[in-house]
Write an enzyme that holds these catalytic residues in place. Structure first.
Site, mmCIF file in Angstrom:
data_model
loop_
_atom_site.group_PDB
_atom_site.id
_atom_site.type_symbol
_atom_site.label_atom_id
_atom_site.label_comp_id
_atom_site.label_asym_id
_atom_site.label_seq_id
_atom_site.Cartn_x
_atom_site.Cartn_y
_atom_site.Cartn_z
ATOM 1 N N PHE A 312 -19.405 1.188 -4.722
ATOM 2 C CA PHE A 312 -17.346 1.876 -4.425
ATOM 3 C C PHE A 312 -16.461 1.131 -5.172
ATOM 4 O O PHE A 312 -16.868 0.314 -5.901
ATOM 5 C CB PHE A 312 -17.740 0.863 -3.203
ATOM 6 C CG PHE A 312 -18.820 1.135 -2.074
ATOM 7 C CD1 PHE A 312 -19.224 2.279 -1.180
ATOM 8 C CD2 PHE A 312 -19.727 0.369 -1.924
ATOM 9 C CE1 PHE A 312 -19.474 2.419 -0.178
ATOM 10 C CE2 PHE A 312 -21.248 0.813 -1.316
ATOM 11 C CZ PHE A 312 -20.740 1.492 -0.103
ATOM 12 N N ASP A 313 -15.803 2.024 -4.664
ATOM 13 C CA ASP A 313 -14.496 1.813 -5.277
ATOM 14 C C ASP A 313 -13.787 0.707 -5.055
ATOM 15 O O ASP A 313 -14.351 0.769 -3.810
ATOM 16 C CB ASP A 313 -13.267 2.965 -5.721
ATOM 17 C CG ASP A 313 -12.039 2.781 -5.526
ATOM 18 O OD1 ASP A 313 -11.656 1.755 -6.886
ATOM 19 O OD2 ASP A 313 -11.218 3.009 -5.220
ATOM 20 N N LYS A 314 -12.668 0.137 -4.210
ATOM 21 C CA LYS A 314 -12.188 -1.241 -3.820
ATOM 22 C C LYS A 314 -11.570 -0.627 -2.998
ATOM 23 O O LYS A 314 -10.662 -0.365 -2.119
ATOM 24 C CB LYS A 314 -11.580 -2.417 -4.451
ATOM 25 C CG LYS A 314 -11.600 -3.526 -3.528
ATOM 26 C CD LYS A 314 -10.969 -4.873 -4.123
ATOM 27 C CE LYS A 314 -9.586 -4.685 -5.495
ATOM 28 N NZ LYS A 314 -8.320 -4.369 -3.917
#
Length: 635
Positions: A312-314
């Site tokens: 996941f990107d944040k």
């Protein structure tokens, strides 16, 4: 050609006439005792029903394909030759009737996709220079035109609201069954409905460039993208169908039983096997499309079902991306002047942190709009630098400061550590070689993330990873709150790609979940790229799965749907192979004949279709609470 078209248009009527003739034949024999009438009625029924079947067989042979219709045609001719008119009539009727039922049931699986295209607007009310409106075809609307949409109307373009306010139903794009408030400067999508109010919209995308048009194109293309199972079955059927012809010929040569040979042809039709995988994929893709989940075809569905590692990107993914300034540390002489320079630099960027700083400056009425930018540069993974009103302004992280030999004082270092310890993102601003500001910015963690990540684990995800360009303290805080297994912080885009590749090299199947823009290299590199909700061209073109509503509930649904679709495909293949085995055993044992074999064959096709149709109702449509929500910022 005209005759062929006529037959195709009246296929259902031919099926009905065949049924009537068969009933008349049996009535003639068993109620009137007329055997001749029985034979005549069934012979005529055989001939009438055989015409469309043989036409399809001929068309397939022209392109060098040995089709199911060819097997049936040969079997029917053989039955006709030996005077088994009842067998030939019943076989042809069952084949036509099976095709009719197959068409009807397949139409239901495609209904969710078809309903999308029916929602596409066809006309638009374009506002003229004198204020009047003119109804024009939607294809005649140009970018920059102003269109008027009233209550109950369908929005014909992607655009920006320039006048009015109201509520739109965006379920056709996002899958969310809720109304979204719209006012001046808000974006709207083609195909969505205006439930209340009125809007004047400046068109930014028209025709095939609109988000809705791209969704329809994507879903339609997805139906034609085959899964691994479908590709295998296609290759298998190329050899299987001719093999049935050879086996039937060998049966006749060795047994001299012509009826047995043509029965083998009927029983060897691989109808359920051929249709089992495609119908599952169509049903699965249709289920997703109704919920704003766009899966790019059977192969993507198949790969998605095998994912064990989610990356996941944040910002904008695990968090909402709704950032706001939470603290300002000033070390210069004039906060107003320094923050104005800062806001001017950040106004050149579309990064969420930059937008938060600009919004804060506007709320404090810092005067930065008139400042003159002489030069500017974005430095990947570090920040921005610009020449503004004869000042050199740097805005970014510690890497940016270090690369320009700018050192923080002991107090500034302490303040920086304290702000980062709260999980805030931090922007350091240096003016003319000296740090004047440290700005802390807090993001909002999506409230449902922790629960939904656990649901991903429950459905088979084994490893959850976060990759971010943000500082380690913020990344660790977010990971701890939502239950991420592994964190990599302060990364540049190319470093994210390298980490994805490392996971793949050790045998993991990786899905990257991001916003589809900044993370497009990682999305393209992963086994499955998943774009969360932006609906942009980049998201649609780069990713394998697009979640239009940017919801983790939709992500969990998509993952479960992929697994169910692949399982359903395997079930259908098992059913098809099982039916063939049953028919062969029945033929050897003597309790299956040509007509009964065709009945079982057609019934097996319907069984796999009905089995696939269960996917249409899989899961519940994601329910999203009304905005606004009161969710605490990261602290």
């Amino acid at each position: 050609m005209k005759f062929q078209k006529l037959i195709q248009e009246h296929n259902n009527q031919i099926t009905l006439i065949t049924a009537i003739l068969i009933v008349a034949g049996f009535f003639s024999k068993y109620f009137l005792g007329n055997t001749l009438g029985y034979d005549i009625f069934l012979a005529v029924a055989s001939i009438i029903a055989a015409v469309p079947i043989m036409m399809h067989a001929y068309q397939a042979l022209k392109v060098k394909v040995v089709s199911i219709e060819l097997l049936v045609s040969i079997a029917v001719i053989g039955a006709f030759i030996i005077g088994e008119y009842n067998e030939s009539a019943i076989v042809t009727f069952l084949f036509l009737f099976g095709s009719y039922l197959e068409e009807r049931t397949l139409a239901k699986t495609r209904q969710s996709i078809k309903s999308l295209t029916e929602m596409a607007p066809t006309t638009a009310a374009v506002v003229q220079d004198d204020g009047t409106t003119e109804e024009v075809d939607v294809d005649d609307v140009d970018e920059g035109d102003i269109v008027l949409v009233k209550t109950g109307g369908s929005i014909p373009v992607d655009g920006t609201v320039v006048e009015g306010h109201g509520y739109t139903d965006e379920s056709v794009v996002t899958g969310e069954s809720r109304e979204v408030g719209k006012q001046v400067k808000d974006d709207v999508f083609s195909g969505t409905m205006l439930s209340d109010g009125y809007l004047k919209i400046e068109a930014t995308k028209v025709g095939d460039d609109t988000t809705f048009a791209k969704i329809i194109e994507l879903v339609e293309d997805a139906q034609d993208t085959k899964s691994h199972a479908e590709k295998f079955i296609d290759r298998f059927s190329q050899y299987y169908t001719p093999a049935v012809l050879i086996i039937a010929l060998l049966v006749f040569i060795f047994s001299r039983d012509f009826k047995l040979a043509i029965t083998v042809l009927v029983l060897g039709c691989p109808g359920a096997l051929v249709i089992g995988a495609p119908v599952s994929n169509v049903a699965g893709i249709g289920n997703g499309a109704k919920r704003g989940i766009l899966v790019k075809g059977g192969e993507a569905m198949d790969t998605f079902s095998k994912i064990d590692t989610f990356v996941f990107d944040k910002t904008g993914t695990l968090t909402k991306g709704n950032t706001s300034v939470s603290a300002v540390k000033n070390y210069g002489t004039s906060l107003d002047n320094t923050f104005a320079l800062t806001a001017k630099v950040e106004s050149l960027s579309d990064h969420p942190l930059g937008r938060a700083i600009v919004t804060y400056a506007e709320s404090k009425t810092y005067d930065f709009q008139e400042l003159e930018v002489e030069d500017n540069q974005t430095i990947k993974g570090q920040g921005m630098m610009a020449q503004i009103d004869n000042h050199e302004v740097l805005a970014g992280n510690l890497k940016l400061m270090s690369s320009h030999d700018i050192k923080l004082t002991a107090q500034q270092t302490t303040d920086l550590d304290e702000l980062q310890a709260t999980g805030s993102s931090v922007v350091i601003i240096a003016v003319d070689g000296k740090v004047d500001l440290i700005v802390a910015i807090s993001d909002i963690i999506r409230p449902e993330v922790a629960k939904q990540l656990q649901s991903l684990r429950d459905k088979g995800a084994k490893h959850l990873v976060m990759l971010t360009g943000d500082n380690k303290a913020t990344a660790d805080y977010v990971a701890q709150q939502v239950g991420i297994d592994e964190v990599h912080a302060e990364l540049m885009p190319e470093q994210k790609v390298e980490i994805v590749k490392q996971f793949q090299q050790v045998g993991r199947s990786v899905a990257f979940v991001g916003d589809g823009i900044n993370d497009s290299p990682s999305i393209a590199t992963a086994d499955i790229g998943i774009a969360m909700g932006s609906g942009t061209d980049v998201a649609i073109e780069t990713s394998d799965v697009v979640l239009m509503q940017s919801s983790f509930e939709a992500l969990v649904h998509a993952y479960g749907l992929a697994k169910k679709t692949v399982l359903n495909t395997k079930e259908n293949i098992t059913i098809a192979i099982g039916v063939v085995a049953f028919l062969l055993i029945g033929l050897i044992a003597g309790f299956i004949y040509m007509a009964s074999g065709m009945f079982v064959h057609e019934a097996s096709i319907l069984v796999v279709i009905f089995n696939a149709m269960r996917l249409i109702s899989y899961g519940k449509a994601p329910q999203v609470k009304q905005i606004p929500q009161t969710t605490p910022a990261i602290k």
